[in-house]
Write a protein that holds these residues in place. Structure first.
Motif, PDB file in Angstrom:
ATOM      1  N   LYS A  49       0.835  -1.200   0.000  1.00 55.40           N
ATOM      2  CA  LYS A  49       0.000   0.000   0.000  1.00 55.40           C
ATOM      3  C   LYS A  49       0.873   1.254   0.000  1.00 55.40           C
ATOM      4  O   LYS A  49       0.571   2.242  -0.692  1.00 55.40           O
ATOM      5  N   ALA A  50       1.978   1.217   0.762  1.00 56.62           N
ATOM      6  CA  ALA A  50       2.884   2.361   0.821  1.00 56.62           C
ATOM      7  C   ALA A  50       3.521   2.629  -0.535  1.00 56.62           C
ATOM      8  O   ALA A  50       3.723   3.792  -0.920  1.00 56.62           O
ATOM      9  N   ILE A  51       3.832   1.566  -1.270  1.00 56.62           N
ATOM     10  CA  ILE A  51       4.420   1.714  -2.606  1.00 56.62           C
ATOM     11  C   ILE A  51       3.471   2.484  -3.517  1.00 56.62           C
ATOM     12  O   ILE A  51       3.861   3.457  -4.177  1.00 56.62           O
ATOM     13  N   VAL A  52       2.218   2.066  -3.549  1.00 63.00           N
ATOM     14  CA  VAL A  52       1.230   2.710  -4.417  1.00 63.00           C
ATOM     15  C   VAL A  52       0.966   4.142  -3.964  1.00 63.00           C
ATOM     16  O   VAL A  52       0.899   5.072  -4.788  1.00 63.00           O
ATOM     17  N   LEU A  53       0.819   4.347  -2.650  1.00 61.74           N
ATOM     18  CA  LEU A  53       0.557   5.686  -2.142  1.00 61.74           C
ATOM     19  C   LEU A  53       1.695   6.647  -2.459  1.00 61.74           C
ATOM     20  O   LEU A  53       1.455   7.789  -2.880  1.00 61.74           O
ATOM     21  N   ALA A  54       2.936   6.212  -2.257  1.00 64.09           N
ATOM     22  CA  ALA A  54       4.084   7.072  -2.537  1.00 64.09           C
ATOM     23  C   ALA A  54       4.121   7.451  -4.012  1.00 64.09           C
ATOM     24  O   ALA A  54       4.379   8.611  -4.368  1.00 64.09           O
ATOM     25  N   LEU A  55       3.863   6.462  -4.871  1.00 62.36           N
ATOM     26  CA  LEU A  55       3.886   6.725  -6.313  1.00 62.36           C
ATOM     27  C   LEU A  55       2.774   7.699  -6.710  1.00 62.36           C
ATOM     28  O   LEU A  55       3.016   8.669  -7.444  1.00 62.36           O
ATOM     29  N   LEU A  56       1.546   7.465  -6.225  1.00 61.63           N
ATOM     30  CA  LEU A  56       0.417   8.304  -6.610  1.00 61.63           C
ATOM     31  C   LEU A  56       0.522   9.714  -6.017  1.00 61.63           C
ATOM     32  O   LEU A  56       0.242  10.711  -6.702  1.00 61.63           O
ATOM     33  N   ILE A  57       0.917   9.808  -4.745  1.00 60.71           N
ATOM     34  CA  ILE A  57       1.071  11.129  -4.124  1.00 60.71           C
ATOM     35  C   ILE A  57       2.200  11.897  -4.804  1.00 60.71           C
ATOM     36  O   ILE A  57       2.050  13.086  -5.133  1.00 60.71           O
ATOM     37  N   GLY A  58       3.325  11.221  -5.019  1.00 57.92           N
ATOM     38  CA  GLY A  58       4.429  11.871  -5.711  1.00 57.92           C
ATOM     39  C   GLY A  58       4.034  12.297  -7.111  1.00 57.92           C
ATOM     40  O   GLY A  58       4.348  13.416  -7.555  1.00 57.92           O
ATOM     41  N   GLY A  59       3.319  11.422  -7.829  1.00 56.06           N
ATOM     42  CA  GLY A  59       2.874  11.754  -9.178  1.00 56.06           C
ATOM     43  C   GLY A  59       1.929  12.935  -9.184  1.00 56.06           C
ATOM     44  O   GLY A  59       2.002  13.805 -10.069  1.00 56.06           O
TER      45      GLY A  59
END
Length: 459
Positions: A238-248
């Protein structure tokens, strides 16, 4: 599992990494690694390459990275151990191939803390030109190394504060840009389609820009290095997806307002187009005070990236050392009994980072990206190897789509990045990879000796 546990099966001691990182601490480490303020640093270069559609380049890059992020998330559920691509490849394909992938990744991950130290050196030299550069590098590297050495929880807290600071300053920039657009500056409106597409743009321009900004997303993959320190390993995907989406999202919104305010690069200086456009953008939007504040945010972003990259690569060294034998394996595979950090690996990364004293940014930048692309490619392939080949989960169209099609799309996007990799990065990467082959031949006695896979935490 308790927050502090002991390791009874490791050949390198009984101390274990401490499980004290929550979901948002891990997300913040990923965002810190990604350095959101880099959008302003590279804006002039990317805007020139895309003919003024920087936001579209970030969207395409985000799509490309999403497929690989899905593969990382799936594999970390199967192998909840630090080591990332090295661990996944070792367990699904071959420990020897895994070593080579880990070795390739080391070139990038080991040099990123050094790159950050070089950037800090350049900042400090600009403010204090009479002070010898080695002083700034030494003080900075010692501070970062000490923080990563003594406590991972404190490292994550400081990283989180730095990330919040830079995000707040980016939000201030957006407010100032909105006000300027409302007054008729730039495109005169934030709702124009010009930042996304216009008559002078082709798909080739967007792809070229995407290959440049894709490397801004490197960092979501490093989150997997903290799997053995997560309070609950199941939160890592979940952290992987959140970091990618928030960063994006941060990249896209900041790029949209910047491109709306500066539809062309005609007013930028040559230095902004060749190096960082951040100081000039900040001055044009908010004057001298905001230039100081946004530059401070960039400084904070670099420090956050230093903490995240230093901590993550030391975990990779730790896992590879834990699986090794002899003095090198025992050295890097050790966990400090009090600090519960891979102390020797942390210190080694600090020593490497001191290379920021003699080297320059252009040379070091030419050495990176090869290993990251190697890791991205093989993480996608490990999904196919594990689910489609080993488990044979290809009995339905949906299974084929999830276990074959999706990861191969991730590989395809990575191939595009390979194709656009600079000649220097590719050449240096191949040399490093060949050195790894020689090291592998040595430690396996010409492949006559097997290699260990220690998952940690009893796995």
């Amino acid at each position: 599992m308790s927050a502090v546990s002991t390791h009874e099966e490791s050949g390198h001691g009984t101390a274990h990494l401490s499980r004290n990182l929550g979901l948002w601490a891990i997300v913040a480490l990923g965002l810190g690694y990604m350095t959101p303020t880099v959008i302003f640093d590279t804006f002039g270069i990317v805007s020139d390459e895309t003919n003024g559609v920087v936001p579209s380049a970030y969207v395409l890059a985000l799509v490309a990275m999403t497929f690989t992020a899905i593969s990382y998330g799936r594999m970390t559920r199967i192998f909840p151990s630090a080591g990332s691509a090295y661990t996944y490849t070792s367990n699904t394909m071959s420990p020897k191939l895994g070593f080579l992938i880990g070795w390739s990744s080391l070139l990038d991950y080991l040099l990123l803390p050094l790159v950050n130290a070089l950037i800090i050196r350049s900042y400090m030299e600009a403010f204090f030109p009479d002070v010898p550069p080695w002083i700034w590098v030494s003080v900075y590297v010692v501070a970062i190394t000490a923080m990563c050495l003594f406590s991972m929880s404190n490292t994550s807290r400081v990283n989180g504060l730095l990330v919040v600071f830079e995000v707040v300053l980016i939000a201030v920039f957006i407010v100032l840009a909105w006000r300027a657009l409302a007054k008729g500056d730039g495109n005169g409106t934030i709702f124009s389609t010009q930042p996304a597409w216009h008559a002078d743009v082709s798909l080739g321009h967007v792809i070229t820009g995407a290959t440049l900004v894709c490397f801004s997303f490197i960092g979501f993959d490093a989150i997997t290095m903290y799997t053995e320190e997560a309070k609950d390993p199941s939160t890592v995907p979940k952290a992987i997806v959140l970091a990618l989406l928030i960063g994006g999202a941060i990249f896209f919104v900041a790029a949209w307002f910047t491109q709306s305010l500066f539809p062309t690069i005609e007013d930028f200086s040559a230095d902004s187009l060749e190096n960082s456009a951040l100081p000039e953008i900040a001055f044009l939007v908010g004057g001298t005070l905001f230039k100081i504040l946004l530059t401070s945010a960039a400084f904070a972003a670099t420090a956050a990236s230093s903490l995240a990259s230093h901590a993550s690569v030391s975990r990779l060294l730790y896992v590879m050392g834990r699986n090794g034998t002899g003095l090198i394996g025992k050295t890097f595979g050790a966990v400090h009994p009090t600090f519960r950090t891979p102390a020797n690996a942390v210190l080694f990364v600090g020593i490497v980072s001191l290379g920021a004293i003699p080297f320059n940014l252009d040379f070091v930048a030419a050495l990176i990206n090869f290993g990251a692309l190697m890791a991205f490619s093989f993480v996608n392939l490990t999904v196919v190897a594990h689910f489609a080949v080993k488990r044979k989960e290809i009995g339905t169209p949906m299974a084929i789509f999830r276990n074959v099609v999706l990861p191969l799309i991730g590989v395809a996007f990575t191939i595009v990045l390979w194709w656009n990799l600079s000649r220097e990065s590719f050449n240096y990467g191949v040399i490093w990879f060949l050195i790894g082959v020689l090291v592998l031949l040595w430690i396996t006695r010409l492949f006559r000796r097997s290699m260990n896979i220690n998952m940690g935490d009893g796995h």
